[in-house]
Design a protein around this motif. Sequence first.
Motif, short mmCIF file in Angstrom:
data_model
loop_
_atom_site.label_atom_id
_atom_site.label_comp_id
_atom_site.label_asym_id
_atom_site.label_seq_id
_atom_site.Cartn_x
_atom_site.Cartn_y
_atom_site.Cartn_z
N GLN A 226 -0.35 9.48 7.14
CA GLN A 226 -1.83 9.98 7.04
C GLN A 226 -2.73 8.74 7.18
O GLN A 226 -3.59 8.55 7.62
CB GLN A 226 -2.17 11.04 6.00
CG GLN A 226 -3.76 11.23 5.98
CD GLN A 226 -3.86 12.74 5.37
OE1 GLN A 226 -2.98 13.28 4.74
NE2 GLN A 226 -5.27 13.17 5.03
N PHE A 227 -2.24 7.84 6.09
CA PHE A 227 -3.12 6.60 5.86
C PHE A 227 -3.07 6.03 7.07
O PHE A 227 -4.09 5.50 7.45
CB PHE A 227 -2.53 5.91 4.56
CG PHE A 227 -3.28 4.57 4.52
CD1 PHE A 227 -4.39 4.52 3.93
CD2 PHE A 227 -2.28 3.45 4.76
CE1 PHE A 227 -4.98 3.02 3.67
CE2 PHE A 227 -3.08 2.17 4.53
CZ PHE A 227 -4.45 2.08 4.22
N ILE A 228 -1.93 5.52 7.75
CA ILE A 228 -1.86 4.58 8.65
C ILE A 228 -2.72 5.17 9.92
O ILE A 228 -3.21 4.55 10.75
CB ILE A 228 -0.50 4.19 9.11
CG1 ILE A 228 0.13 3.42 7.92
CG2 ILE A 228 -0.34 3.43 10.33
CD1 ILE A 228 1.48 3.06 8.14
N LEU A 229 -2.51 6.70 10.13
CA LEU A 229 -3.04 6.94 11.29
C LEU A 229 -4.46 7.07 11.30
O LEU A 229 -5.39 6.65 12.01
CB LEU A 229 -2.72 8.65 11.32
CG LEU A 229 -1.39 8.98 12.24
CD1 LEU A 229 -1.15 10.51 12.22
CD2 LEU A 229 -1.57 8.49 13.79
N LYS A 230 -5.02 7.45 9.94
CA LYS A 230 -6.61 7.50 9.86
C LYS A 230 -7.29 6.16 9.95
O LYS A 230 -8.24 5.78 10.39
CB LYS A 230 -6.79 8.07 8.25
CG LYS A 230 -6.67 9.57 8.52
CD LYS A 230 -7.27 10.14 7.02
CE LYS A 230 -7.40 11.65 7.20
NZ LYS A 230 -7.81 12.48 6.10
N VAL B 247 1.10 -1.23 0.04
CA VAL B 247 -0.08 0.08 -0.12
C VAL B 247 0.95 1.41 -0.03
O VAL B 247 0.65 2.14 -0.74
CB VAL B 247 -1.00 -0.14 1.16
CG1 VAL B 247 -1.69 1.30 1.21
CG2 VAL B 247 -1.69 -1.14 1.22
N CYS B 248 2.03 1.12 0.73
CA CYS B 248 2.90 2.30 0.87
C CYS B 248 3.56 2.75 -0.29
O CYS B 248 3.89 3.84 -0.73
CB CYS B 248 3.87 2.10 2.06
SG CYS B 248 3.15 2.08 3.68
N TYR B 249 3.85 1.62 -1.25
CA TYR B 249 4.49 1.72 -2.46
C TYR B 249 3.60 2.88 -3.46
O TYR B 249 4.28 3.54 -4.06
CB TYR B 249 4.50 0.72 -3.38
CG TYR B 249 5.80 -0.32 -3.01
CD1 TYR B 249 7.13 0.29 -2.95
CD2 TYR B 249 5.66 -1.53 -2.77
CE1 TYR B 249 8.20 -0.41 -2.45
CE2 TYR B 249 6.82 -2.51 -2.44
CZ TYR B 249 7.97 -1.77 -2.30
OH TYR B 249 9.03 -2.68 -1.77
N GLN B 250 2.11 2.84 -3.28
CA GLN B 250 1.56 3.72 -3.97
C GLN B 250 1.21 5.02 -3.09
O GLN B 250 0.56 5.88 -3.69
CB GLN B 250 0.22 3.08 -4.17
CG GLN B 250 0.20 1.83 -5.16
CD GLN B 250 -1.11 1.03 -5.24
OE1 GLN B 250 -1.37 0.34 -4.36
NE2 GLN B 250 -1.92 1.27 -6.42
N ILE C 282 4.02 4.87 14.11
CA ILE C 282 2.60 4.87 14.21
C ILE C 282 2.16 3.91 14.91
O ILE C 282 1.15 3.98 15.77
CB ILE C 282 2.03 5.32 12.83
CG1 ILE C 282 2.63 6.70 12.40
CG2 ILE C 282 0.49 5.51 13.09
CD1 ILE C 282 2.27 6.99 11.12
N ALA C 283 2.50 2.49 14.55
CA ALA C 283 1.90 1.53 15.12
C ALA C 283 1.90 1.25 16.41
O ALA C 283 2.67 1.84 17.44
CB ALA C 283 2.48 0.24 14.57
#
Lengths: 245, 204
Positions: free
Chosen positions: A152-156, A140-143, A190-191
């Motif tokens: 932002q993605f992981i936090l949300k 996912v992070c590659y994109q 973040i994890a």
Amino acid sequence: MDAARDRCVTGIENLDNILNGGIPRGNTVLVTGSCGTGKTTMSMEFLVHGALMGEPSLFLSVTEASDKLLKNVIPYDFFEDSLIKKGKLIFIDLPVVYELFGMTKGELDFEDIDLLVKAIADIVRDLGIKRLVIDSITSVCYQLRTEEKIRQFILKVGKSLSEYGCTSILVSEISPSSERYSLYGVEEAIADGIILMGNLQRRGDLLRTLQVVKMRGTNHSRAKYVLDLTPSGVLLVPLLKGGSI
Amino acid sequence: MNAPEIAKKLEDIPPGSAITIDMKIDSYFDFIRATLDLFATRKDLDCIYVTSTIPSESILNALSVLEVDIDRVYFVDCISHSMMGKTSQSDHVIFVESATMLENIMLKVQYLMKKSKRENKVVIIDSVNTLAIHNNTKILSEFFHILLNNLRSKDAYIFILNMEGQGSEDLDSMMNLVADDKFRIPAGQEENGDGNGGGEEASE
């Protein structure tokens, strides 16, 4: 601290002991390691046990088609086909979600991130998902490409899942020589938890290892364990030190 | 001491005990026969046999010649792979690549303990001497300490074979530390008055 948090019992007996009863419910845990260390197998077992305990469990596959994945999974003694038929164990290929929302370009922008997070949160809410695995977050992070977007993605996504009482595992791929726990370094910060899986070479033998580096909301062992992937599930024993200092 | 006599000696051992069996190589198959007869056949237990001495296939062949029931015997074979020989697949045999992979031996024992539906099990470790060829005493002590405590907590009967004349002072001290008791099987000529063992059970 331990008594205050409800636990998501992984069902992997030795891991639950290491975690003092299981993963604190709602935590987002990074399961990280190089290839062949057992990340996917262990994450799958976490979901199967959840489904057996009556918790709807979802596997979001990014790198491998679900049907191919299922064929390669160890035939667990405790696996029941009915879990899939009854919708307790669900597999979704994330590329299908991308297509559904028209996220077909190579790089996702901030708007796409919001859409993707909402799509995942809606699935979790609508199906009452209590356990989620994203395999792998690295893909996912590659994109996402930039640290800001990954953050932002992981936090949300973590916040949304936690609100629904969903405990999640983000599978992260790193190179064997990596000194970090994730490819971009953002994921690990973040994890809520980090479970590091590795291959340890000792006198020519290659041992699979597991170490809980961090887990918010519980006391836990930080020792290194050797693991085996068996039809009875993941088994763990302490790594022998042999008097070494 | 023959197999029935050995079985009689082992009869009163309580579950959850780890016993070192000191013996000469001549008593090897008598001990195995006695243990399997007593625990697998008469007490209806599953037997987990960890071998680093001779390949499981050779033990199975010998037991079959001796007409010993092997239905309840499960092997953790730590020697066949190292010999680079052909290994046959069987539900009763799990291979560990090398006797140096002590953690993997523990994991395979744990797996068989978990898989077995019977309440109690008997675990034979064959032998401390051959494990000592591949591992130093420090790591071996740690291995036995963890494994035996784990098996004790599951009420298993544990026998660790120790071949007389093949050990060392260090190895003996280690076994005294980790095992609960020691049982010596005298060789035939000793019982006839040529030796000094006399079949007595030695306690620490």
